[in-house]
Design an enzyme around this catalytic site. Structure first.
Site, short mmCIF file in Angstrom:
data_model
loop_
_atom_site.label_atom_id
_atom_site.label_comp_id
_atom_site.label_asym_id
_atom_site.label_seq_id
_atom_site.Cartn_x
_atom_site.Cartn_y
_atom_site.Cartn_z
N ASP A 15 0.83 -1.21 0.00
CA ASP A 15 0.00 0.00 0.00
C ASP A 15 0.87 1.26 0.00
OD1 ASP A 15 -2.32 1.50 0.08
OD2 ASP A 15 -3.21 0.38 1.73
N ASP A 34 -11.05 2.12 -2.96
CA ASP A 34 -11.60 1.78 -1.64
C ASP A 34 -13.12 1.80 -1.67
OD1 ASP A 34 -9.19 1.36 -0.45
OD2 ASP A 34 -9.05 3.32 0.51
C1 GLA Z 1 -5.77 1.94 2.24
C2 GLA Z 1 -6.25 0.78 1.37
C3 GLA Z 1 -7.26 -0.04 2.11
C4 GLA Z 1 -6.67 -0.55 3.41
C5 GLA Z 1 -6.17 0.63 4.23
C6 GLA Z 1 -5.41 0.15 5.45
O1 GLA Z 1 -6.78 2.87 2.42
O2 GLA Z 1 -6.75 1.25 0.15
O3 GLA Z 1 -7.69 -1.13 1.32
O4 GLA Z 1 -5.64 -1.45 3.14
O5 GLA Z 1 -5.29 1.45 3.46
O6 GLA Z 1 -4.93 1.20 6.19
#
Ligand code: GLA
Length: 738
Positions: free
Chosen positions: A484, A554
């Site tokens: 990420d 997301d």
């Molecule tokens: C980001 C990702 C999510 C999740 C969060 C965790 O927002 O897009 O899918 O993994 O981080 O903090």
């Protein structure tokens, strides 16, 4: 893939004069080199061809390189009688007569701000039966300054990858102010229609098409890291009219770069369009020393006279073979805990989720954010990033224990990491405040309470690599990683780089990042990987070659995901899109499942909160996907049949490459009339048995053609009346050739 950045140059060539180089080129036809010629000779047309497209370049009598055309492979090549206008120069440098947006701009060691690029030689190498590499060497007419234009032509996929290699042998550094990967002149048309994917967090990949008018339209990113959050470096240009799916001339472009980029489209005084693309030069001038070569990222071009659908299929076919890891292998069905638990979990809760994952048929359990940090536990997004030690309160037996427990229950174990970032509240930041990117004398600006680590600094690069090594190497049971990246750069300063190199930061960062990602692939080839960046902040072919899929958003509300997935489908194959089932939006479960099954299906659910009925439906869909749909959807050719932008429903169909099978998805986003959906891409002569799948247990199909055998030509001509009309209903229909 392009050669590595800043490689050592060949000293000999830099010292040679132009005639000597031409002479050498005619001798230097080593293994694989097919062609090399003297400029001005009758064969001075350089053709970079794929099965159905050709880019024709020409060396005119002024020894400059011009573009003759880009289009159908069998289109006649008209050689001009005289030197073309400078507006048709293929890779135009600034400062010596070219008056529009240049591909290259440099200040030479003596302060001269002009460059003039003269053809030296070209060579073509046949890498294998699908790939031909053409290298065209250009040199400044006065200075020992060289640009090699490189083209990889992927024959069967109709994709041409272009990049530039820039080097010099001047006495002091040369400053590069512009360094495009490509500056193609688009085939002449009455109108040019540009399509882009833009958006924001949770609203990615929104399609916008507009007519280009005189002047420059720029699509760019200036934020360096998580750089594609608002726009991706991929685009389409339709000629003469708006892009259609299966008709008309369309060019697609996609830049292999995850950092700041710039795409500039300039319509000139004679209604010609030039498309320039590459690293964003904004605030990134680069002092190039004589020992180094500046290699731009590749830009992938694809041309079709059969609409944007064919351009997408070209990119998909290319990506499955060359653009992503193991593109031909099935993606596991993941169950992620993020939506179910957030940061709030402990060992017992996670282990309990393994059984749920198994019961739904998931292959891999992915433990998301929140598993690390002790002095500064990662219990929310305010602390702990950078401290990659397992949190002993939450997970007293560590990650290997979890991987073993998962294995006992028949699921693989995966983990979330974000190795480029630091929370100011962390041991790492307390020890190394100078490791974060920022500007002196300015108040640090945080994004999601975190800062970006300065990967241009060697110790930081090694630290980030060690995070991966300790996590994956230290826990060999881990089989999947989600990488990420949740913060972008707004204060691009480095305490490592010298004053004259500050503007190198975002470029050097990106190369270090790719180096670390490459090391991960080499050292842990058995660990599959998902690219995430707070949603789709890194949806590009620069990073995707190190990953199996990316996280499109997301936002997992299927009503929005239909649009997001639709947008990305223009450039990325279904297997690259991690499409997870959640309860976001509270849409009907069948609709949610059908939407997620048109990509790499995954789940992000608290199994304990599901009703028995819901569990059954999900388990049934997962098993259907793994048994039948996964064989057709990710490797299939995509036909976008009805756009959600143009009506109350979306319809898309994946056809197996041998056309023996197909899967059709219909998503009703608003109530509609239920008109027939006309299929595409089938074998017109073949008879297909029609079967609706993913129905609730015991529910009969309402499809009029259910169970019937219908000819491909009829399914494509008359179509098929779907069994859905009301909002948020959907259908998944299998077609099997008899
Ligand atoms: C980001 C990702 C999510 C999740 C969060 C965790 O927002 O897009 O899918 O993994 O981080 O903090």
């Amino acid at each position: 893939m392009t050669a590595s950045f800043l490689c050592n140059r060949r000293r000999l060539e830099g010292a040679l004069t132009l005639p000597a180089l031409i002479f050498l080129s005619s001798l230097a036809t080593g293994p694989g080199a097919e062609a090399g010629f003297t400029p001005g000779s009758t064969n001075a047309v350089i053709t970079i061809a794929t099965a159905h497209s050709a880019l024709n370049l020409w060396v005119a009598s002024d020894q400059r390189l011009y573009q003759l055309g880009y289009g159908a492979a069998d289109a006649p090549v008209v050689i001009p009688e005289k030197t073309p206008v400078r507006e048709l120069e293929f890779y135009p440098p600034a400062g010596n007569g070219f008056i529009l947006e240049p591909a290259l701009q440099a200040t030479h060691a003596d302060g001269n701000t002009s460059t003039d690029l003269i053809f030296v030689k070209q060579s073509e190498t046949v890498a294998d039966k699908n790939i031909r590499l053409t290298r065209i060497e250009l040199k400044d007419g006065f200075y020992p300054f060289f640009v090699t234009l490189c083209f990889k032509a992927y024959q069967q996929q109709d994709v041409i990858e272009q990049w530039a290699e820039i080097r010099h042998d001047e006495s002091r550094p040369v400053t590069l102010y512009r360094f495009a990967s490509t500056g193609l002149v688009v085939p002449k048309a009455d109108e040019y229609w540009l399509t882009q994917l833009h958006g924001d967090w949770a609203d990615e990949a929104q399609l916008v098409e507009e007519k280009l008018t005189s002047g420059i339209k720029v699509l760019d990113s200036k934020i360096g890291v998580r750089a594609l959050q608002f726009r991706t470096p991929s685009f389409l240009i339709a000629l003469d009219h708006q892009a259609e799916e299966e008709r008309g001339r369309v060019l697609g472009g996609s830049l292999e770069w995850s950092g700041s980029f710039q795409l500039a489209f300039e319509v000139d005084m004679k209604n010609r369009l030039r498309a320039l693309g590459g690293i964003n030069p904004f605030g990134s001038q680069y002092r190039l020393v004589p020992e180094k070569t500046f290699v731009t990222p590749g830009l992938l071009w694809s041309w079709s006279d059969q609409g944007k659908g064919q351009v997408s299929r070209n990119f998909h076919r290319w990506a499955r073979l060359y653009g992503m890891r193991d593109g031909d292998k099935p993606r596991p069905v993941l169950l992620n805990n993020w939506e179910a638990t957030g940061f709030n979990f402990n060992e017992a809760r996670i282990v309990a989720l393994f059984d749920g994952a198994r019961s739904l048929g998931a292959d891999t359990f992915l433990l998301d954010d929140g598993w690390f940090g002790n002095r500064h536990p990662r219990n929310d997004d305010k602390a702990g990033l950078g401290d990659w030690q397992v949190n002993t309160n939450k997970l007293p037996h560590g990650l290997s224990y979890l991987a073993e427990e998962a294995k006992k229950r028949g699921v693989d174990f995966g983990i979330w990491i974000e190795p480029e970032m630091v929370n100011p509240v962390s041991d790492l930041f307390e020890q190394h405040p100078d490791w974060a990117i920022g500007q002196p004398h300015r108040q640090p600006i945080l994004g999601r309470n975190q800062r970006v680590l300065d990967l241009s600094r060697p110790e930081v690069r090694e630290f980030s690599w060690k995070v991966i090594q300790d996590t994956l190497g230290g826990n060999p049971g881990i089989r999947y990683v989600k990488w990420d990246c949740n913060c972008y750069v707004t204060q691009p300063g480095s305490s490592w780089l010298g004053p004259e190199e500050q503007t190198h930061l975002l470029i050097d960062y990106q190369h270090s990042l790719y180096e670390i990602m490459g090391r991960m692939v080499t050292n842990y080839p058995h660990v599959m990987a998902m690219l995430c960046s707070g949603g789709a902040g890194r949806a590009d072919y620069g990073a995707l070659k190190y990953f199996h899929s990316f996280w499109p958003s997301d936002n997992t509300d299927p009503a929005r995901r239909v649009f997001i997935q639709w947008g990305f489908s223009h450039f990325f194959p279904a297997g690259a899109l991690a499409d997870h089932v959640t309860r976001m939006g509270h849409r009907p479960l069948k609709f949610t499942l059908d939407v997620a099954m048109s990509g790499a299906l995954g789940l992000d659910l608290d199994v304990s909160k599901l009703t028995t009925e819901e569990r059954k439906m999900i388990a049934h869909a997962v098993s259907l996907y793994k048994r039948d749909l996964r064989e057709v959807v990710p490797p299939g050719d995509l036909y976008r049949l009805e756009s959600p932008y143009h009506g109350p429903r979306a319809a898309l169909c994946f056809v197996a490459p041998d056309r023996s099978r197909a899967v059709l998805f219909i998503y009703q986003l608003k109530a509609g009339e239920g008109d027939a959906v006309k299929l595409a891409g089938l074998d017109p002569q073949k008879r297909y048995r029609v079967h609706e799948v993913n129905l609730p247990e015991g529910a009969p199909s309402q499809l009029a053609l259910e169970g019937k055998e219908i000819e491909g030509s009829v399914l494509m001509g008359d179509g098929l009346v779907p069994p859905v009309r009301s909002e948020y209903t959907s259908a998944a229909i299998e077609l099997r050739g008899e």
